[in-house]
Scaffold this motif. Structure first.
Motif, mmCIF file in Angstrom:
data_model
loop_
_atom_site.group_PDB
_atom_site.id
_atom_site.type_symbol
_atom_site.label_atom_id
_atom_site.label_comp_id
_atom_site.label_asym_id
_atom_site.label_seq_id
_atom_site.Cartn_x
_atom_site.Cartn_y
_atom_site.Cartn_z
ATOM 1 N N UNK A 147 0.830 -1.205 0.000
ATOM 2 C CA UNK A 147 0.000 0.000 0.000
ATOM 3 C C UNK A 147 0.865 1.256 0.000
ATOM 4 N N UNK A 148 1.983 1.233 0.746
ATOM 5 C CA UNK A 148 2.900 2.372 0.741
ATOM 6 C C UNK A 148 3.505 2.587 -0.640
ATOM 7 N N UNK A 149 3.976 1.499 -1.251
ATOM 8 C CA UNK A 149 4.578 1.616 -2.579
ATOM 9 C C UNK A 149 3.569 2.034 -3.637
ATOM 10 N N UNK A 150 2.365 1.541 -3.499
ATOM 11 C CA UNK A 150 1.281 1.891 -4.433
ATOM 12 C C UNK A 150 0.994 3.388 -4.358
ATOM 13 N N UNK A 151 1.023 3.924 -3.132
ATOM 14 C CA UNK A 151 0.834 5.372 -2.972
ATOM 15 C C UNK A 151 1.948 6.135 -3.671
ATOM 16 N N UNK A 152 3.178 5.662 -3.513
ATOM 17 C CA UNK A 152 4.321 6.329 -4.127
ATOM 18 C C UNK A 152 4.239 6.313 -5.651
ATOM 19 N N UNK A 153 3.602 5.292 -6.180
ATOM 20 C CA UNK A 153 3.472 5.205 -7.641
ATOM 21 C C UNK A 153 2.471 6.220 -8.189
ATOM 22 N N UNK A 175 -5.759 1.953 5.612
ATOM 23 C CA UNK A 175 -5.997 1.856 4.174
ATOM 24 C C UNK A 175 -7.251 2.605 3.780
ATOM 25 N N UNK A 176 -8.253 2.580 4.643
ATOM 26 C CA UNK A 176 -9.524 3.239 4.359
ATOM 27 C C UNK A 176 -9.355 4.754 4.324
ATOM 28 N N UNK A 177 -8.662 5.309 5.310
ATOM 29 C CA UNK A 177 -8.477 6.762 5.360
ATOM 30 C C UNK A 177 -7.689 7.225 4.154
ATOM 31 N N UNK A 178 -6.674 6.445 3.739
ATOM 32 C CA UNK A 178 -5.943 6.778 2.521
ATOM 33 C C UNK A 178 -4.454 6.921 2.729
ATOM 34 N N UNK A 179 -3.784 7.419 1.711
ATOM 35 C CA UNK A 179 -2.325 7.489 1.703
ATOM 36 C C UNK A 179 -1.759 8.351 2.824
ATOM 37 N N UNK A 180 -2.552 9.248 3.372
ATOM 38 C CA UNK A 180 -2.075 10.095 4.475
ATOM 39 C C UNK A 180 -1.732 9.268 5.710
ATOM 40 N N UNK A 181 -2.239 8.039 5.780
ATOM 41 C CA UNK A 181 -1.980 7.167 6.927
ATOM 42 C C UNK A 181 -0.927 6.101 6.643
ATOM 43 N N UNK A 182 -0.201 6.244 5.539
ATOM 44 C CA UNK A 182 0.822 5.246 5.200
ATOM 45 C C UNK A 182 1.908 5.146 6.264
ATOM 46 N N UNK A 183 2.212 6.265 6.915
ATOM 47 C CA UNK A 183 3.243 6.226 7.962
ATOM 48 C C UNK A 183 2.781 5.355 9.124
ATOM 49 N N UNK A 184 1.476 5.347 9.400
ATOM 50 C CA UNK A 184 0.948 4.485 10.451
ATOM 51 C C UNK A 184 1.093 3.019 10.092
ATOM 52 N N UNK A 185 0.858 2.679 8.837
ATOM 53 C CA UNK A 185 1.056 1.299 8.376
ATOM 54 C C UNK A 185 2.515 0.897 8.512
ATOM 55 N N UNK A 416 6.789 -2.657 -0.717
ATOM 56 C CA UNK A 416 6.942 -1.312 -1.286
ATOM 57 C C UNK A 416 7.411 -1.402 -2.736
ATOM 58 N N UNK A 417 8.419 -2.232 -2.968
ATOM 59 C CA UNK A 417 8.943 -2.400 -4.331
ATOM 60 C C UNK A 417 7.855 -2.919 -5.261
ATOM 61 N N UNK A 418 7.088 -3.912 -4.779
ATOM 62 C CA UNK A 418 6.006 -4.462 -5.594
ATOM 63 C C UNK A 418 4.971 -3.379 -5.903
ATOM 64 N N UNK A 419 4.637 -2.569 -4.883
ATOM 65 C CA UNK A 419 3.628 -1.536 -5.080
ATOM 66 C C UNK A 419 4.038 -0.463 -6.071
ATOM 67 N N UNK A 420 5.348 -0.213 -6.160
ATOM 68 C CA UNK A 420 5.842 0.820 -7.073
ATOM 69 C C UNK A 420 5.857 0.370 -8.524
ATOM 70 N N UNK A 421 5.866 -0.933 -8.740
ATOM 71 C CA UNK A 421 5.964 -1.441 -10.112
ATOM 72 C C UNK A 421 4.694 -1.139 -10.882
ATOM 73 N N UNK A 422 4.804 -1.258 -12.178
ATOM 74 C CA UNK A 422 3.649 -1.001 -13.021
ATOM 75 C C UNK A 422 2.544 -2.012 -12.830
ATOM 76 N N UNK A 423 2.905 -3.227 -12.420
ATOM 77 C CA UNK A 423 1.908 -4.301 -12.261
ATOM 78 C C UNK A 423 2.080 -4.981 -10.901
ATOM 79 N N UNK A 424 1.624 -4.347 -9.822
ATOM 80 C CA UNK A 424 1.768 -4.972 -8.503
ATOM 81 C C UNK A 424 0.802 -6.121 -8.270
ATOM 82 N N UNK A 425 -0.180 -6.285 -9.155
ATOM 83 C CA UNK A 425 -1.195 -7.334 -9.002
ATOM 84 C C UNK A 425 -1.189 -8.271 -10.205
#
Length: 441
Positions: A147-153, A175-185, A416-425
């Protein structure tokens, strides 16, 4: 699950099979973690001695295990040392009571996980992307990192519905609140360890005590976080967390936004209690009592891990059946499996902890694969784009015990690395659900 079992054995938990510990210098014979040689041949387990009294003389250990070390405290009376926790009792609670039970002040706080009508009634009026977070314990670090890496992408959407079970329930509010809570994760899955989750002391209802987890949830789930969840709820989005009602023997889904919107101390306590209940692994962690009201009378329900009912929650089972004609009202379905999907060999010691733990792990992994497959099939049936991400871990990629901080940091960074990639899923689940065996084997 395997990591938790290894941790308990490594901390001296073979004492659960002893009737009583009477001597300060009692020592436990413990098996070390099963190692695998480079040539693939398993090494023999070796036994090592550990003194609980010696461990309790270490300030850090004693602080993290106050109940275990109480018997060795200076000035403790022998009677106090031998005293066992009292068996908790409950007032009578009947099926009629259950049918009438409500959450005071929050009439739409929850619904049965198998109720299509109630499920559809609580959903947003307009379809949007859904995020589904599964069980997984410490391996939830992968999902948190993704989720953190996905936000960074810059490609992470705002979800109209977020659901969570067990460790997925703990990350779901962030995750529900959004990327602003990534530091909490990041903090939740890289800065805490086993001592922040449980103490190695038996309770009448469990093999360990999770008072540290309740303290941690109280620290992380603040009134400010509750207000942000309430804000999302009022905007028409939904946060759903699953537990299992042990009295009714049915899954329960909690409308966390509706609870947060009440905004008082009682709703904050309930919000925290639900998260603790969703993670309460039966037998290992104690169940959580939820305060309810029955015809004006205050009483309690007993709730445990949502994973007992399902390892993830997308919709009631009847809606996932191939014969169902009720469409899942989502524009896209994103599923993060916070657990290994492939079985792996690990010799099972002849002890309560290992037999129980490995047995539960087999069921958990098997149920998770089936839950993923059913969600995939329902999405295909309804023409909903389906996306799956999971930690592809080898048998040699193991932590040194439950909630090993260094291992979780590495898993988080992989996410994080997976989330940053073009295809994390992945869009197809065949390879993920095949397990460790090649096709046809």
């Amino acid at each position: 699950m395997e990591e938790l079992i290894a941790h308990l054995e490594a901390q001296g938990y073979s004492h659960l099979e002893e009737a009583e510990i009477k001597e300060e210098d009692v020592r436990f014979t413990l098996p070390s973690d099963l190692a695998v040689a480079q040539d693939g041949a398993p090494k023999q387990r070796v036994s090592k001695k550990r003194s609980l009294a010696a461990q309790c003389r270490k300030p850090a250990f004693a602080a993290n295990n106050p109940k275990s070390c109480a018997r060795f405290a200076k000035g403790s009376a022998p009677a106090e040392q031998a005293k066992q926790p009292e068996q908790p009792t409950r007032p009578d609670f009947t099926a009629d009571d259950q049918a009438a039970a409500t959450i005071p002040g929050v009439p739409d706080a929850r619904f049965w996980a198998d109720s299509e009508k109630d499920f559809l009634a609580v959903l947003p009026p307009t379809p949007g992307p859904w995020l589904v977070l599964s069980t997984g314990g410490g391996d939830g670090a992968f999902g948190a990192g993704l989720l953190n890496g996905w936000s960074e992408s810059g490609k992470r959407p705002e979800f109209s519905v977020v659901t969570g079970v067990s460790t997925g329930a703990l990350m779901a509010p962030y995750a529900f609140v959004g990327s602003s809570q990534d530091s909490g994760l990041r903090r939740a899955y890289t800065e805490y360890n086993a001592g922040d989750i449980f103490e190695d002391v038996k309770t009448p209802e469990s093999l360990v005590d999770t008072w540290p987890l309740k303290r941690l949830i109280a620290k992380e789930v603040t009134p400010e976080l509750l207000a942000k969840v309430a804000e999302g709820y009022k905007a028409g989005r939904r946060l759903l967390v699953a537990t299992t009602n042990l009295d009714a023997q049915r899954g329960v889904v909690w409308n966390m936004g509706a609870i947060a919107a009440k905004g008082d101390e009682a709703s904050l306590k309930l919000f925290r209690d639900i998260l603790a209940a969703s993670t309460a692994i039966p037998g290992l962690f104690p169940p959580v009592m939820i305060d309810v009201e029955v015809n004006g009378k205050k009483t309690q329900e007993m709730h445990a891990d949502g994973g007992l009912s399902a390892q993830l929650f997308v919709a009631p089972e009847s809606m996932l059946n191939t014969s169902s004609t009720t469409k899942i009202p989502a524009s896209a379905l994103y599923l993060i499996a916070n657990n290994r999907l492939s079985p792996e060999f690990q010799m099972t010691d002849r002890s309560l902890i290992f037999v129980l733990g490995h047995s539960i792990a087999v069921g958990v992994q098997s149920m998770l694969r089936m839950n993923i497959d059913r969600a995939y099939g329902a999405a295909k049936r309804d023409g909903i784009p389906f996306y799956l991400s999971y930690p592809a871990l080898g048998a040699d990629q193991q932590g040194k015990g439950a909630f090993d901080t260094e291992f979780m940091k590495g898993l988080f960074e992989n996410g994080v690395i997976r989330g940053k990639t073009g295809e994390p899923f992945v869009r197809e689940v065949g390879e993920a659900l095949r397990g460790s065996l090649s096709a046809g084997k």
